[in-house]
Design an enzyme around this catalytic site. Structure first.
Site, PDB file in Angstrom:
ATOM      1  CG  HIS A 165      -5.764  -2.051   9.219  1.00 28.08           C
ATOM      2  ND1 HIS A 165      -5.860  -0.739   9.627  1.00 28.08           N
ATOM      3  CD2 HIS A 165      -4.435  -2.332   9.243  1.00 28.08           C
ATOM      4  CE1 HIS A 165      -4.652  -0.270   9.878  1.00 28.08           C
ATOM      5  NE2 HIS A 165      -3.772  -1.211   9.647  1.00 28.08           N
ATOM      6  CG  ASP A 212      -0.307  -0.493   2.496  1.00 33.50           C
ATOM      7  OD1 ASP A 212       0.928  -0.518   2.570  1.00 33.50           O
ATOM      8  OD2 ASP A 212      -1.044  -0.842   3.434  1.00 33.50           O
ATOM      9  CG  ASN A 262      -8.735  -1.314  12.368  1.00 40.83           C
ATOM     10  OD1 ASN A 262      -7.773  -1.946  11.921  1.00 40.83           O
ATOM     11  ND2 ASN A 262      -9.240  -0.257  11.753  1.00 40.83           N
ATOM     12  CD  GLU A 264      -8.763   0.771   7.826  1.00 37.79           C
ATOM     13  OE1 GLU A 264      -8.966   0.182   8.903  1.00 37.79           O
ATOM     14  OE2 GLU A 264      -7.777   1.497   7.629  1.00 37.79           O
TER      15      GLU A 264
HETATM   16  C1  F6R Z   1       1.578  -1.591   6.188  1.00 37.11           C
HETATM   17  C2  F6R Z   1       0.202  -2.023   6.318  1.00 37.11           C
HETATM   18  C3  F6R Z   1      -0.528  -1.989   7.611  1.00 37.11           C
HETATM   19  C4  F6R Z   1       0.296  -2.410   8.816  1.00 37.11           C
HETATM   20  C5  F6R Z   1      -0.540  -2.395  10.093  1.00 37.11           C
HETATM   21  C6  F6R Z   1       0.295  -2.720  11.320  1.00 37.11           C
HETATM   22  O1  F6R Z   1       2.042  -1.721   4.862  1.00 37.11           O
HETATM   23  O2  F6R Z   1      -0.356  -2.381   5.345  1.00 37.11           O
HETATM   24  O3  F6R Z   1      -1.662  -2.813   7.503  1.00 37.11           O
HETATM   25  O4  F6R Z   1       0.804  -3.696   8.612  1.00 37.11           O
HETATM   26  O5  F6R Z   1      -1.128  -1.130  10.256  1.00 37.11           O
HETATM   27  O6  F6R Z   1       1.207  -1.698  11.531  1.00 37.11           O
HETATM   28  P1  F6R Z   1       2.298  -1.781  12.704  1.00 37.11           P
HETATM   29  O7  F6R Z   1       3.273  -2.838  12.292  1.00 37.11           O
HETATM   30  O8  F6R Z   1       2.921  -0.419  12.732  1.00 37.11           O
HETATM   31  O9  F6R Z   1       1.557  -2.130  13.949  1.00 37.11           O
END
Ligand code: F6R
Length: 250
Positions: free
Chosen positions: A138, A67, A136, A143
């Site tokens: 995701h 992303d 959450n 989401e």
């Molecule tokens: C990152 C992504 C997000 C993260 C998620 C966890 O490319 O797609 O879904 O993997 O937000 O983020 P952290 O590792 O910072 O807790």
């Protein structure tokens, strides 16, 4: 699904890096799906370390990232392209032309998403997709409530994700409100999936995702339906899953 519990963040990072390393050694020209965020930083450091020691080469490896924020240039310090350069690509021998991150400055986001889906197909699909998980549930920017059938698409970020990402920006106003993201369908089409989770604050959502029902309200729960998922976490993130009776390997 295999679940490995490591003692702490460092051990988790090493275990996850081992799995990526094995993939690259078995298939040097593999397609790695890569993630940003706090959790994978340690595993990227470990891969860089093994590359520097001469144990690993990415000379033939291709990559696609999950992303990118819409509106941020590749040089913006909070863009995911910048993150990948600083944390991994600038320190290993992967060819720049073999690294792919969605263009946050795309004039036509829908066309950019369609081209990315085609790129993934042209590369022959993703061999190993690395994932983190949001508080959450995701995965990428898929989401709660999002359709499991989506491919790469334009996303309106939720309040909860904007709040979680605020720590990386000077003010809440600077956090982008939109992103481009692979969809659940792209992720589920990967041949193998490696998810990394760390910290007590992820313990509840990890439990909901893997000990609860598959539901759109917890996007990561869809991974229960994938035939080859490995979850690597530290004790803090996995203890509730183990307490719920889900088998966890040491
Ligand atoms: C990152 C992504 C997000 C993260 C998620 C966890 O490319 O797609 O879904 O993997 O937000 O983020 P952290 O590792 O910072 O807790």
């Amino acid at each position: 699904m295999r679940i490995y519990q490591a003692e702490d963040y460092k051990a988790m990072s090493r275990r996850a890096a081992n799995i990526i390393s094995a993939q690259v050694i078995y298939k040097p020209n593999c397609v790695l799906g890569l993630a940003t965020g706090g959790t994978p930083v340690g595993l990227y450091q470990q891969l860089v370390d093994w590359y520097r020691k001469g144990d690993l080469s990415f000379a033939e490896t291709r990559s696609v990232n999950l992303d990118e924020y819409l509106g941020l240039s590749p040089h913006h310090e909070q863009s995911y392209r910048y993150f990948m350069q600083v944390n991994l690509f600038d320190h290993i021998d992967i060819k720049p032309e073999n690294t792919h991150v969605l263009d946050g400055l795309a004039k036509n986001p829908e066309a950019e998403c369609a081209a990315y889906n085609q790129l993934i197909r042209d590369l022959g699909g993703i061999d190993l997709q690395l994932l983190g998980m949001g508080h959450n549930g995701h995965i990428a920017f898929n989401e709660p409530g999002d359709d499991f059938g989506l491919e790469t698409h334009l996303v309106n970020l939720t309040e909860s994700t904007i709040n979680a990402n605020q720590r990386f920006f000077e003010s809440r106003d600077e956090v982008p409100r939109h992103a481009l993201s692979m969809g659940i369908k792209n992720i589920m089409n990967a041949r193998r999936i490696l998810m990394v989770v760390s910290g007590e604050e992820k313990a509840d959502i990890v439990c909901r995702a893997f000990a609860g029902p598959v539901t759109k309200e917890v996007p990561a729960s869809v991974l229960q339906l994938h035939p080859d998922v490995t979850l690597v976490g530290d004790r803090a993130a996995l203890h509730k899953l183990a307490e719920a009776g889900v088998p966890v390997c040491g």
